[in-house]
Design a protein around this motif. Structure first.
Motif, PDB file in Angstrom:
ATOM      1  N   GLU A 177     -11.791 -13.800 -24.738  1.00 23.13           N
ATOM      2  CA  GLU A 177     -12.104 -13.209 -26.043  1.00 23.13           C
ATOM      3  C   GLU A 177     -13.175 -14.010 -26.773  1.00 23.13           C
ATOM      4  O   GLU A 177     -13.959 -13.445 -27.549  1.00 23.13           O
ATOM      5  N   ALA A 178     -13.224 -15.320 -26.522  1.00 25.18           N
ATOM      6  CA  ALA A 178     -14.229 -16.159 -27.170  1.00 25.18           C
ATOM      7  C   ALA A 178     -15.601 -16.023 -26.524  1.00 25.18           C
ATOM      8  O   ALA A 178     -16.580 -16.564 -27.031  1.00 25.18           O
ATOM      9  N   SER A 219     -17.269 -17.755 -31.251  1.00 28.79           N
ATOM     10  CA  SER A 219     -17.702 -16.672 -30.388  1.00 28.79           C
ATOM     11  C   SER A 219     -19.044 -17.016 -29.774  1.00 28.79           C
ATOM     12  O   SER A 219     -19.946 -17.522 -30.436  1.00 28.79           O
ATOM     13  N   TYR A 247      -5.496 -22.764 -31.856  1.00 32.30           N
ATOM     14  CA  TYR A 247      -5.362 -22.994 -30.415  1.00 32.30           C
ATOM     15  C   TYR A 247      -6.644 -22.601 -29.669  1.00 32.30           C
ATOM     16  O   TYR A 247      -7.229 -23.400 -28.939  1.00 32.30           O
ATOM     17  N   ALA A 248      -7.077 -21.374 -29.839  1.00 34.62           N
ATOM     18  CA  ALA A 248      -8.258 -20.895 -29.122  1.00 34.62           C
ATOM     19  C   ALA A 248      -9.505 -21.662 -29.536  1.00 34.62           C
ATOM     20  O   ALA A 248     -10.347 -22.006 -28.695  1.00 34.62           O
ATOM     21  N   TRP A 280      -9.757 -25.196 -27.769  1.00 34.74           N
ATOM     22  CA  TRP A 280     -10.198 -25.161 -26.373  1.00 34.74           C
ATOM     23  C   TRP A 280     -11.644 -24.693 -26.260  1.00 34.74           C
ATOM     24  O   TRP A 280     -12.405 -25.208 -25.423  1.00 34.74           O
ATOM     25  N   TYR A 319      -2.375 -17.035 -21.301  1.00 34.59           N
ATOM     26  CA  TYR A 319      -2.783 -16.957 -22.695  1.00 34.59           C
ATOM     27  C   TYR A 319      -4.081 -17.722 -22.929  1.00 34.59           C
ATOM     28  O   TYR A 319      -4.986 -17.240 -23.623  1.00 34.59           O
ATOM     29  N   PHE A 320      -4.192 -18.901 -22.336  1.00 38.26           N
ATOM     30  CA  PHE A 320      -5.423 -19.694 -22.437  1.00 38.26           C
ATOM     31  C   PHE A 320      -6.609 -18.893 -21.923  1.00 38.26           C
ATOM     32  O   PHE A 320      -7.663 -18.816 -22.586  1.00 38.26           O
ATOM     33  N   ASP A 328       0.966 -20.543 -30.641  1.00 39.57           N
ATOM     34  CA  ASP A 328       0.841 -19.681 -31.820  1.00 39.57           C
ATOM     35  C   ASP A 328      -0.022 -20.291 -32.920  1.00 39.57           C
ATOM     36  O   ASP A 328      -0.324 -19.620 -33.917  1.00 39.57           O
ATOM     37  N   SER A 387      -6.972 -15.663 -21.569  1.00 40.85           N
ATOM     38  CA  SER A 387      -7.283 -14.512 -22.418  1.00 40.85           C
ATOM     39  C   SER A 387      -8.015 -14.947 -23.682  1.00 40.85           C
ATOM     40  O   SER A 387      -8.937 -14.271 -24.144  1.00 40.85           O
ATOM     41  N   CYS A 388      -7.619 -16.098 -24.240  1.00 43.27           N
ATOM     42  CA  CYS A 388      -8.301 -16.628 -25.427  1.00 43.27           C
ATOM     43  C   CYS A 388      -9.752 -16.966 -25.116  1.00 43.27           C
ATOM     44  O   CYS A 388     -10.660 -16.684 -25.906  1.00 43.27           O
TER      45      CYS A 388
END
Length: 254
Positions: free
Chosen positions: A48-49, A2, A240-241, A244, A41-42, A236, A44-45
């Motif tokens: 969120e980070a 984060s 993953y997040a 990256w 999805y990438f 999944d 959004s991840c």
């Protein structure tokens, strides 16, 4: 991972496409058109980070991609994923009206040389690409990329799955990512430059390569961030997040 202060500013380009379909129903036929994006999805991840991501879709490059060093300097990292070099080198004013325009890939190369970060992610129109149509080996980005590119179609299709071996597990570009990755279904075949670091491989081929160019950092991820090369198991994957986020953070020198 984060990011709570001074979020890393990312310019993400590509991962969108338009499909024209012919529907055949006996004697009759009709056409339909669909617009799709692959990076949802990438993105959004990364949101969120805590990353500050500006998304420029493939069809928006001519209008929205920076046209000057000053515009690029608003970002810490430029990410190009599955969009060919022609989209940058043939903006509307040049292709349609034969007018001069800034070489936007030259601007990116200079951005890295001055300390910016650059990441290319694999796909059918990344690196050399399908039928050689990506053409980045003939572009100004050939210099900052930490890999040399094949002069022909560089896709390696592995429908049976291919494992990833992490060969530099302590490299900071991985963050806390473990060595046990899900299998992937294909990638672009790349050749690591002599002064680059191969962090992960697929068989004998580089999967994740990092390097430096001038005062900046660059990275090449040979496979995809979404289907089809990146199967649902990869999306999944609990790391993953984090993977990256670590790649972007390292590339941004943050």
């Amino acid at each position: 991972m984060s990011i709570t202060e001074s979020p890393i500013k990312v310019l993400f380009v590509g991962e969108s496409w338009i499909k024209h379909t012919i529907h055949m129903k006996g004697f009759d036929q009709f056409h339909s058109t669909e617009y799709e994006e692959g990076a949802g999805y990438f993105l959004s991840c990364m949101d969120e980070a805590g990353f500050d991501v500006t998304y420029v879709r493939g069809h928006e490059i001519s209008l929205r991609f920076p046209r000057s060093a000053e515009e690029l300097d608003a970002f810490d990292v430029v990410v190009i994923s599955d969009i060919g070099s022609n989209s940058f080198l043939l903006p509307d004013e040049t292709f349609l009206r034969s007018e001069k325009s800034p070489n936007r890939l030259e601007l990116v190369a200079d951005f890295v040389k001055r300390g910016g970060g650059f990441l290319m992610i694999g796909g059918y129109l990344s690196f050399t690409g399908i039928d050689g149509k990506g053409r980045y080996g003939m572009s100004p980005l050939a210099a900052p990329l930490p890999v040399a590119l094949l002069p022909h179609d560089d896709r390696i299709e592995r429908s049976e799955g291919v494992g990833v071996e992490v060969c530099a597990p302590d490299h900071p570009v991985l963050g806390d990512t473990p060595a046990d990755w899900p299998e992937l279904l294909g990638y672009n075949r790349l050749i690591a430059k002599p002064d680059a670091t191969v962090v992960a491989t697929a068989g004998k081929d580089p999967m994740l390569v990092v390097g430096e160019y001038g005062q900046g950092r660059t990275a090449a991820f040979a496979s995809d961030l979404a289907p089809h090369w990146a199967p649902q198991e990869f999306l999944d994957w609990p790391h993953y997040a984090g993977l990256w986020a670590a790649i972007l953070t390292w590339t941004a020198q943050a």
